[in-house]
Design a protein around this motif. Structure first.
Motif, PDB file in Angstrom:
ATOM      1  N   THR A   1       0.838  -1.207   0.000  1.00  0.00           N
ATOM      2  CA  THR A   1       0.000   0.000   0.000  1.00  0.00           C
ATOM      3  C   THR A   1       0.862   1.241   0.000  1.00  0.00           C
ATOM      4  O   THR A   1       1.717   1.433   0.859  1.00  0.00           O
TER       5      THR A   1
ATOM      6  N   ASN B   1      -3.512   3.871  -1.971  1.00  0.00           N
ATOM      7  CA  ASN B   1      -4.208   2.618  -1.694  1.00  0.00           C
ATOM      8  C   ASN B   1      -4.439   2.405  -0.211  1.00  0.00           C
ATOM      9  O   ASN B   1      -5.425   1.813   0.205  1.00  0.00           O
ATOM     10  N   GLN B   2      -3.505   2.874   0.613  1.00  0.00           N
ATOM     11  CA  GLN B   2      -3.663   2.701   2.047  1.00  0.00           C
ATOM     12  C   GLN B   2      -4.923   3.406   2.526  1.00  0.00           C
ATOM     13  O   GLN B   2      -5.633   2.921   3.404  1.00  0.00           O
TER      14      GLN B   2
ATOM     15  N   GLU C   1      -9.532  -0.656  -0.696  1.00  0.00           N
ATOM     16  CA  GLU C   1      -9.722  -1.791   0.207  1.00  0.00           C
ATOM     17  C   GLU C   1     -10.287  -3.002  -0.530  1.00  0.00           C
ATOM     18  O   GLU C   1     -10.723  -3.968   0.095  1.00  0.00           O
TER      19      GLU C   1
ATOM     20  N   THR D   1     -15.468  -5.058  -2.479  1.00  0.00           N
ATOM     21  CA  THR D   1     -15.251  -4.688  -1.077  1.00  0.00           C
ATOM     22  C   THR D   1     -16.304  -5.358  -0.199  1.00  0.00           C
ATOM     23  O   THR D   1     -16.340  -5.133   1.003  1.00  0.00           O
TER      24      THR D   1
ATOM     25  N   PRO E   1      -5.429  -6.340   0.162  1.00  0.00           N
ATOM     26  CA  PRO E   1      -4.554  -5.349   0.805  1.00  0.00           C
ATOM     27  C   PRO E   1      -4.057  -5.823   2.158  1.00  0.00           C
ATOM     28  O   PRO E   1      -4.656  -6.692   2.797  1.00  0.00           O
TER      29      PRO E   1
ATOM     30  N   ASP F   1      -6.135  -7.324   5.383  1.00  0.00           N
ATOM     31  CA  ASP F   1      -7.457  -7.852   5.067  1.00  0.00           C
ATOM     32  C   ASP F   1      -7.585  -9.292   5.561  1.00  0.00           C
ATOM     33  O   ASP F   1      -6.650 -10.091   5.446  1.00  0.00           O
TER      34      ASP F   1
END
Length: 962
Positions: free
Chosen positions: A280, A284-285, A289, A363, A466, A469
């Protein structure tokens, strides 16, 4: 070398004097090859194909194929195959300064007549021989021989290539490195021979030159090479002698390495399961997700049969199945805020072993989404396709096959390349055979294929998730048990979705009466201009377009000179983004999905747009769908559908699109947007044809999404589209004006003409640039991403008082010459550049000329590039322009301004738009072409000195905001 080329020239020129000879084939593969192709294999293993296209006016195209793609790289040789391809354009035995510096451009060859491309399995080099310079063939053959065993691979050249590869990688992949690296790592885990890309930048910087030289020695061998020559050939016998004379002497190595059969390794290995943790970065962080879940179904039957038409048919079945699954999955996910799903064929998309993959990106709860897609596959396996689905798929595939034209060189070049790379059958009338077979293929037969293919569960499973997760903790047995569980359920019978027959009901259209009109004079020859009762101005230009893209289409553009600037600043984003919200919501009684189903059965495209000072709608259509197109335009004006769920879905998709770009487009958009702001240019994006070129993009768009108010968006959209008298509609193409005028009166004549638009000034007053040069500004990247290089732009900007088409052309010609000199930084001075831009334009929105360069380069190279750019300007102003640079700089203009180009569909619409939108004079294309042909070096020097002054100089650099 001169003697060698002279002998080749003499031999080749005899091809045009000798009578045509009957073609013969030789070699073990000839049974699967069209007998009109001369085929052979030399004693050293070098293969050749010669294909004459009778009575062709085309030039000759030479292609060299080398079975040395990315798959042949060792683990420590990441991207080395690509590096060797670039090295082919550097110093070699017979071209010590590189093929691009060998004076070929003096022989009417352009930069893109000599190209290279690296693929998974093969590298392909192309060399186009101009029609009026057939003797250039000799240099092409010499270059190909140098590629085979004469590249010098000097360390300075290798270091330059490092820079080129770095810049190319950044240009192609932009800010999406985390996703790209994760996807590449997953492919590497599933497919033998594929390399992960995580260490690309480190490896590119540090790989040893000897590693590249070893790859070249290992794989650039005659037994892994073939040449094809396609085009206007009258006597292939002499050409065959030239090939034998030239390539027979290339020796192969003893104790040579053999090509690895990665296809067999893939099919023989056990089922694979791989979870990849996605790293990430800042973007993206915060925002990405999503989890990507991929199921792969192998097809081990195709490659073993591909030498026959039966194998080609099997491949076509897989393509049809991929499309069929894609349509079903699209319907299954056709709801707002749903997970996205896609289907690919690894063979067609990545040149990997034939296999169909279904990917879900979500997601939501992964088990539920996975089982939802499995239900679609199980449903297809159990019940097969419906008749309407099969008819649609067949029709689309038959249209594709029907477009294959044996008079087109590309037909033969592609067929030969596939024959060499895969051993794919390429018999005479290949596509006629396939058309006949597919026409007779029944639904029952194809459903049987579906049943057999989908009877198995997916062999390979891949997951990208990610950091942090919970999916990362799932085991293979868990995931496969979910799939098994879904397959055990009895699938529901598929219901074919109802496709609307029309945009508007008969009752609705019956209420629209034809409105009267007044005829207006126009300066456009052959056009008719009318003013409808509601004030809409309509210009209809009937003509026969020059053959090419959209020649069979009618082009439509409606616009006014009001936009988001009519409203208070805090409502600008809501207004600018309103058309995209409407498109995602639908019109009338149709949501986006119903509208898409309807559009799939038509030839039409329609898009509304709003800029700061312009609102409009653009489209194109066949004459048969013109009334439907006008209906849809009417609905976009009068009945935009408002839906809060669709609005939230739109916001979700905008976030996803911003954080997962497939190129560097967002970076470039942000850079040029910042430049426009700094120089007083408020226009969103330049371009003449409406929605595709006037929409908010980049980080401004992403940030605007969060600031958009749904109610305000619709209120302002309706205000801007509710005053018909503000609009001009341009309709051009092949049609009878009297036949389309009644439906124009009916639909455009009934557009609302309300006076509820807030007061604002039409056509903003153009002011001079507030900042004077020389001016320098550092543009910092936004918080959402970082860049791995620097972007640099040098430009001269000069306001003008009145439009002058001749001066515009001289400015454009100056841009062409600057481009030629800028490319010399890569090809002659050795800078590690990849994409280089130079321009000379008339900015019609701001009424000013803009001249300059755009570069992408490393931090270390930036001061050198800045110095080089200024030096180029100084050289042009002093008259230091060679005749070669001048001619090559104007070559593209000579093509653009040919008389027949003015009658191409898009160009005609552009000319109409500029005439009515900016009051540009309507010019005779013959006069314009003659003027372009009359330009001299003195013209270039004059405009350079006139406009490239210090007080007009603006420089910009984009760097990371550390």
């Amino acid at each position: 070398m001169r003697k060698q080329i002279l002998l080749l020239i003499i031999a080749f020129l005899s091809l045009y004097d000798a009578g045509a000879q009957p073609m013969e084939g030789s070699g073990e593969d000839i049974a699967s090859l069209d007998p009109s192709i001369r085929y052979g294999r030399l004693a050293n293993g070098f293969t050749y194909y010669i294909k004459a296209i009778p009575k062709s006016n085309s030039n000759l195209t030479l292609n060299l194929y080398v079975l040395a793609g990315n798959l042949q790289e060792d683990q420590h040789q990441l991207n080395i195959a690509h590096a060797v391809e670039h090295m082919a354009f550097k110093s070699s035995k017979n071209f010590p300064h590189g093929i691009t510096n060998s004076k070929l451009q003096e022989k009417n060859m352009g930069r893109y007549d000599i190209t290279g491309n690296t693929g998974t399995r093969m590298v392909q080099y192309a060399f186009n021989v101009p029609k009026d310079n057939p003797e250039i063939l000799g240099k092409g053959l010499v270059w190909f021989k140098d590629i085979a065993n004469g590249l010098l691979l000097k360390e300075d050249d290798i270091n330059q290539v490092r820079g080129e590869l770095r810049e190319e990688f950044i240009l192609m992949n932009g800010t999406a490195s985390d996703d790209l690296f994760a996807e590449a790592k997953l492919r590497a885990a599933l497919f033998p021979g594929v390399k992960p890309l995580d260490d690309f930048f480190i490896h590119n910087q540090k790989f040893k030159p000897e590693s590249l030289r070893k790859f070249y020695k290992d794989w650039y061998r005659p037994e892994f090479m073939a040449i094809s020559i396609v085009g206007n050939i009258n006597n292939p016998d002499h050409l065959e002698k030239l090939i034998k004379r030239h390539f027979s002497s290339i020796s192969t190595h003893k104790k040579s390495r053999e090509l690895e059969d990665y296809d067999a390794l893939y099919y023989d290995r056990p089922k694979q399961f791989k979870i990849v943790e996605r790293g990430t970065d800042t973007v993206n962080q915060r925002f990405n997700e999503s989890v990507a879940f991929q199921m792969v179904f192998r097809d081990s039957t195709i490659l073993s049969q591909l030498r026959t038409l039966d194998g080609v048919k099997q491949l076509m079945k897989l393509r049809l199945l991929k499309d069929a699954v894609g349509l079903r999955i699209k319907e299954a996910t056709n709801e707002y805020n749903a997970s996205s799903a896609s289907v690919i064929n690894f063979f067609d998309q990545f040149d990997l072993p034939p296999a169909m993959a279904v990917t879900i990106t979500t997601t939501n709860e992964i088990k539920l989404e996975l089982q939802k897609i499995i239900e679609v596959l199980h449903q297809m396996q159990h019940y097969g396709l419906e008749k309407t689905e099969w008819e649609y798929l067949k029709k689309e595939q038959l249209l594709y096959l029907d477009k294959k034209n044996k008079e087109d060189k590309r037909y033969w070049i592609e067929g030969i390349a596939r024959h060499y790379k895969y051993g794919e059958a390429f018999p005479s009338n290949k596509f006629e055979h396939l058309e006949k077979w597919l026409s007779g293929l029944s639904l029952d037969q194809f459903n049987k294929y579906i049943f057999e293919f989908l009877s198995k569960t997916p062999e390979d499973i891949g997951i990208i998730a990610p950091t942090g997760d919970k999916v990362l903790s799932h085991t293979e047995s868990e995931i496969r048990s979910w799939i098994k569980e879904a397959y055990q359920k009895m699938p529901k019978i598929y219901k074919v979705p109802v496709i609307p027959e029309r945009f508007m009901s008969p009752d609705e259209t019956a209420k629209l009466r034809k409105k009267n009109y007044l005829v207006r004079d126009t300066k456009v020859p052959g056009a008719r201009e009318v003013i409808l009762n509601n004030g809409v101005r309509v210009v209809m230009k009937s003509y026969t377009p020059t053959p090419g893209s959209y020649a069979d289409k009618i082009m439509i553009q409606g616009f006014n000179t009001y936009g988001a600037s009519c409203f208070i600043e805090k409502d600008h984003y809501s207004t600018l983004l309103a058309p995209q919200i409407v498109k995602n919501s639908g019109v009338g009684t149709m949501d986006k999905f119903s509208l898409q189903r309807m559009l799939e059965n038509t030839s039409l495209q329609v898009s509304p747009y709003i800029g700061y000072d312009e609102t409009g709608i653009s489209g194109r259509t066949s004459i048969g769908d013109l009334e439907k197109t006008l209906q849809l335009i009417y609905l976009y004006f009068t009945s935009p559908r408002m839906d809060t769920i669709a609005f939230e879905d739109w916001k979700r998709m905008e976030r996803t699109n911003y954080h997962n770009p497939n190129s560097s487009s967002i970076i470039s958009t942000d850079f040029y947007s910042a430049i426009r702001k700094a120089t007083g240019d408020h226009v969103i994006k330049r371009g003449p044809l409406g929605s595709a070129t006037r929409v908010l993009e980049g980080t401004k768009r992403f940030e605007g999404v969060e600031k958009t108010n749904l109610k305000v968006a619709y209120e302002n959209y309706k205000k801007l589209f509710s005053r018909a008298a503000d609009f001009t509609f341009l309709i051009s193409g092949k049609f009878e004006v009297d036949s389309i005028l009644p439906i124009v009166q009916k639909y455009l004549g009934n557009l609302p003409n309300n006076d509820n638009r807030d007061s604002c000034s039409s056509l903003r007053k153009v002011t001079d640039i507030s900042t004077q040069g020389p001016f320098f500004e550092k543009i910092l990247t936004p918080d959402y991403y970082s860049i791995k290089n620097h972007k640099y732009s040098l430009r001269f900007i000069q306001d003008i008082n009145a439009e002058n088409w001749r001066e515009q052309i001289r400015i454009q010609a100056l841009g062409g010459v600057l481009r030629e000199k800028a490319w010399a930084l890569r090809y002659e001075k050795g800078y590690g550049l990849y994409h280089i831009g130079a321009f000379g334009i008339f900015n019609k929105d701001m009424n000013r000329y803009e001249i300059g360069f755009n570069f992408n380069c490393t931090q270390d190279d930036l001061p050198l590039i800045q110095k080089e750019a200024r030096q180029i300007i100084a050289e042009v102003k002093s008259g230091s322009i060679t005749d070669k640079r001048f001619k090559n700089g104007l070559k593209r203009m000579h093509s653009i301004y040919k008389e027949e180009k003015a009658y191409k569909s898009r160009k005609m619409q552009e000319r109409l738009y500029e005439h009515y939108r900016y009051s540009s004079p309507w010019q005779d294309p013959i006069e314009v072409e003659k003027y372009v042909q009359s330009l001299t070096i003195e013209d270039i020097v004059e405009v350079a000195n006139k406009y490239c002054k210090q007080e007009n100089l603006f420089e910009f650099v984009m760097i990371n905001d550390d």
